[in-house]
Design a protein around this motif. Structure first.
Motif, PDB file in Angstrom:
ATOM      1  N   ALA A 185      10.656 -15.257  -7.031  1.00 43.94           N
ATOM      2  CA  ALA A 185      11.693 -15.534  -6.033  1.00 43.94           C
ATOM      3  C   ALA A 185      12.398 -14.253  -5.620  1.00 43.94           C
ATOM      4  N   VAL A 186      12.487 -13.296  -6.557  1.00 47.22           N
ATOM      5  CA  VAL A 186      13.240 -12.065  -6.328  1.00 47.22           C
ATOM      6  C   VAL A 186      12.405 -10.863  -6.744  1.00 47.22           C
ATOM      7  N   LEU A 187      12.428  -9.823  -5.911  1.00 49.10           N
ATOM      8  CA  LEU A 187      11.791  -8.555  -6.228  1.00 49.10           C
ATOM      9  C   LEU A 187      12.886  -7.515  -6.387  1.00 49.10           C
ATOM     10  N   LEU A 188      12.933  -6.878  -7.558  1.00 46.18           N
ATOM     11  CA  LEU A 188      13.916  -5.835  -7.859  1.00 46.18           C
ATOM     12  C   LEU A 188      13.206  -4.486  -7.838  1.00 46.18           C
ATOM     13  N   ALA A 189      13.618  -3.619  -6.940  1.00 45.70           N
ATOM     14  CA  ALA A 189      12.947  -2.335  -6.741  1.00 45.70           C
ATOM     15  C   ALA A 189      13.924  -1.198  -6.998  1.00 45.70           C
ATOM     16  N   ASP A 190      13.601  -0.341  -7.963  1.00 43.82           N
ATOM     17  CA  ASP A 190      14.469   0.781  -8.323  1.00 43.82           C
ATOM     18  C   ASP A 190      13.840   2.074  -7.810  1.00 43.82           C
ATOM     19  N   GLU A 191      14.388   2.602  -6.721  1.00 41.51           N
ATOM     20  CA  GLU A 191      13.888   3.827  -6.086  1.00 41.51           C
ATOM     21  C   GLU A 191      12.372   3.747  -5.863  1.00 41.51           C
ATOM     22  N   PRO A 192      11.872   2.722  -5.177  1.00 42.20           N
ATOM     23  CA  PRO A 192      10.422   2.532  -5.073  1.00 42.20           C
ATOM     24  C   PRO A 192       9.699   3.628  -4.301  1.00 42.20           C
ATOM     25  N   THR A 193      10.431   4.430  -3.514  1.00 48.13           N
ATOM     26  CA  THR A 193       9.794   5.519  -2.749  1.00 48.13           C
ATOM     27  C   THR A 193      10.186   6.891  -3.290  1.00 48.13           C
ATOM     28  N   GLY A 194      10.849   6.924  -4.446  1.00 50.88           N
ATOM     29  CA  GLY A 194      11.388   8.182  -4.960  1.00 50.88           C
ATOM     30  C   GLY A 194      10.349   9.241  -5.265  1.00 50.88           C
ATOM     31  N   ASN A 195       9.113   8.835  -5.591  1.00 47.39           N
ATOM     32  CA  ASN A 195       8.063   9.796  -5.929  1.00 47.39           C
ATOM     33  C   ASN A 195       7.037   9.980  -4.808  1.00 47.39           C
ATOM     34  N   LEU A 196       7.378   9.519  -3.594  1.00 43.04           N
ATOM     35  CA  LEU A 196       6.406   9.529  -2.504  1.00 43.04           C
ATOM     36  C   LEU A 196       6.855  10.416  -1.360  1.00 43.04           C
ATOM     37  N   ASP A 197       5.873  10.910  -0.579  1.00 38.81           N
ATOM     38  CA  ASP A 197       6.216  11.681   0.616  1.00 38.81           C
ATOM     39  C   ASP A 197       6.666  10.726   1.720  1.00 38.81           C
ATOM     40  N   THR A 198       7.080  11.284   2.850  1.00 40.88           N
ATOM     41  CA  THR A 198       7.679  10.471   3.909  1.00 40.88           C
ATOM     42  C   THR A 198       6.721   9.417   4.442  1.00 40.88           C
ATOM     43  N   ALA A 199       5.482   9.806   4.706  1.00 36.45           N
ATOM     44  CA  ALA A 199       4.529   8.861   5.285  1.00 36.45           C
ATOM     45  C   ALA A 199       4.251   7.702   4.328  1.00 36.45           C
ATOM     46  N   ARG A 200       4.043   8.030   3.041  1.00 33.61           N
ATOM     47  CA  ARG A 200       3.774   6.966   2.059  1.00 33.61           C
ATOM     48  C   ARG A 200       5.016   6.109   1.842  1.00 33.61           C
ATOM     49  N   SER A 201       6.200   6.725   1.926  1.00 32.41           N
ATOM     50  CA  SER A 201       7.442   5.961   1.777  1.00 32.41           C
ATOM     51  C   SER A 201       7.572   4.914   2.874  1.00 32.41           C
ATOM     52  N   VAL A 202       7.246   5.292   4.096  1.00 26.79           N
ATOM     53  CA  VAL A 202       7.321   4.353   5.213  1.00 26.79           C
ATOM     54  C   VAL A 202       6.332   3.212   5.004  1.00 26.79           C
ATOM     55  N   GLU A 203       5.139   3.514   4.523  1.00 26.46           N
ATOM     56  CA  GLU A 203       4.151   2.468   4.258  1.00 26.46           C
ATOM     57  C   GLU A 203       4.667   1.466   3.222  1.00 26.46           C
ATOM     58  N   ILE A 204       5.282   1.979   2.160  1.00 23.93           N
ATOM     59  CA  ILE A 204       5.797   1.089   1.119  1.00 23.93           C
ATOM     60  C   ILE A 204       6.952   0.254   1.645  1.00 23.93           C
ATOM     61  N   MET A 205       7.847   0.852   2.426  1.00 25.44           N
ATOM     62  CA  MET A 205       8.973   0.096   2.971  1.00 25.44           C
ATOM     63  C   MET A 205       8.493  -0.962   3.963  1.00 25.44           C
ATOM     64  N   ALA A 206       7.484  -0.639   4.758  1.00 24.17           N
ATOM     65  CA  ALA A 206       6.933  -1.629   5.686  1.00 24.17           C
ATOM     66  C   ALA A 206       6.338  -2.808   4.913  1.00 24.17           C
ATOM     67  N   LEU A 207       5.685  -2.508   3.796  1.00 21.44           N
ATOM     68  CA  LEU A 207       5.111  -3.569   2.965  1.00 21.44           C
ATOM     69  C   LEU A 207       6.215  -4.449   2.379  1.00 21.44           C
ATOM     70  N   LEU A 208       7.279  -3.843   1.848  1.00 16.43           N
ATOM     71  CA  LEU A 208       8.381  -4.622   1.287  1.00 16.43           C
ATOM     72  C   LEU A 208       9.036  -5.487   2.361  1.00 16.43           C
ATOM     73  N   ALA A 209       9.227  -4.913   3.552  1.00 19.34           N
ATOM     74  CA  ALA A 209       9.847  -5.677   4.643  1.00 19.34           C
ATOM     75  C   ALA A 209       8.990  -6.874   5.031  1.00 19.34           C
ATOM     76  N   ARG A 210       7.674  -6.711   5.033  1.00 24.71           N
ATOM     77  CA  ARG A 210       6.782  -7.812   5.381  1.00 24.71           C
ATOM     78  C   ARG A 210       6.807  -8.894   4.305  1.00 24.71           C
ATOM     79  N   LEU A 211       6.866  -8.486   3.038  1.00 23.68           N
ATOM     80  CA  LEU A 211       6.961  -9.473   1.963  1.00 23.68           C
ATOM     81  C   LEU A 211       8.244 -10.287   2.085  1.00 23.68           C
ATOM     82  N   ASN A 212       9.306  -9.623   2.503  1.00 21.62           N
ATOM     83  CA  ASN A 212      10.582 -10.307   2.701  1.00 21.62           C
ATOM     84  C   ASN A 212      10.515 -11.258   3.889  1.00 21.62           C
ATOM     85  N   LEU A 213       9.994 -10.785   5.017  1.00 25.13           N
ATOM     86  CA  LEU A 213       9.979 -11.586   6.239  1.00 25.13           C
ATOM     87  C   LEU A 213       8.960 -12.712   6.196  1.00 25.13           C
ATOM     88  N   GLU A 214       7.765 -12.415   5.700  1.00 23.21           N
ATOM     89  CA  GLU A 214       6.674 -13.371   5.785  1.00 23.21           C
ATOM     90  C   GLU A 214       6.558 -14.276   4.557  1.00 23.21           C
TER      91      GLU A 214
END
Length: 251
Positions: free
Chosen positions: A170-199
């Motif tokens: 029901a809940v996903l808890l993410a602690d600095e999920p992009t902290g070890n990633l470069d900008t492009a990979r960070s955007v990919e991960i955030m887009a994935l999290l946003a889709r999991l939330n929306l869809e």
């Protein structure tokens, strides 16, 4: 005016404190935190180092207990549960994603994703299928038998997210999920999290120190000195509409 009853929060913290140590060495990490999160929200938690944001996430994830105050999950007083009951809540309702991925180094992506299902006692054939489906959801179909050492940082975080969602939490808890990633990979991960939330309607609580990452959330909560300094709605969260929809869940 509508006569419909108000929607009860999925998560509620009421005057929650957390104190480490005692006497002259006591440190109050949380100092009376009030927070309400409804089902389906995407909330970013921000604040400087030592502000209490990670402590709050640990309390929400049942990894730590409040020193005082109330923590309700679907109306249940979590602070009154014993260790085994809190473990069951984590296992059946919560998924976790960490900055460091926390994958088993010599274990395949599929086997890493299967771990929460092993703890649930799911039969091997069923958990293989569920883990493969979760990896496909995060864009890693065909990578099931690669070990973390054979994957990029972004791919490792995708495996970690697949592991977090394979139990359909029901809940996903993410602690600095992009902290070890470069900008492009960070955007990919955030887009994935946003889709999991929306869809999928998964409620997400994410700790981050990066405003660009927090911009993907619907709410941004700022901590300072163990208290919530502000709690603001983000009217225009970042979106990635060009990405394809997630696959329909099996079963």
């Amino acid at each position: 005016m509508s006569d419909a009853p108000p929607i009860e929060p999925l998560i509620e913290l009421q005057q929650v404190t957390k104190v480490y140590g005692s006497g002259s060495t006591a440190f109050a990490a949380l100092k009376g935190v009030d927070l309400r999160v409804r089902a389906g929200e995407f909330v970013a938690i921000m604040g400087p180092s030592g502000s209490g944001k990670s402590t709050a996430l640990n309390v929400l994830g049942c990894l730590d207990r409040p020193s005082s105050g109330a923590y309700r999950f679907r109306g249940v007083h979590v602070e009154r549960l014993d260790r085994d009951q809190r473990a069951l809540l984590r296992r059946h309702f919560l998924g976790f994603v960490f900055q460091g991925f926390n994958l088993l180094a010599r274990t395949s992506a599929l086997e890493n994703v299967e771990l929460p299902l092993i703890y649930r006692g799911m039969p091997a054939r069923e958990r293989h299928a569920a883990a493969a489906a979760a990896l496909a959801d995060v864009g890693l179909a065909g990578w099931e038998h690669h070990t973390p050492g054979e994957l990029s940082g972004g791919q490792q975080q995708r495996v970690a997210i697949a592991r977090a969602i394979v139990t359909q939490p029901a809940v996903l808890l993410a602690d600095e999920p992009t902290g070890n990633l470069d900008t492009a990979r960070s955007v990919e991960i955030m887009a994935l999290l946003a889709r999991l939330n929306l869809e999928r309607g998964i409620t997400i609580l994410m700790v981050t120190h990066e405003p660009d990452m927090a911009a993907w959330a619907q709410r941004v909560v700022h901590f300072r000195d163990g208290r919530i300094q502000s709690d603001e709605v983000n009217p225009h969260p970042t979106r990635a509409p060009e990405m394809p929809a997630l696959a329909t869940e099996a079963g």
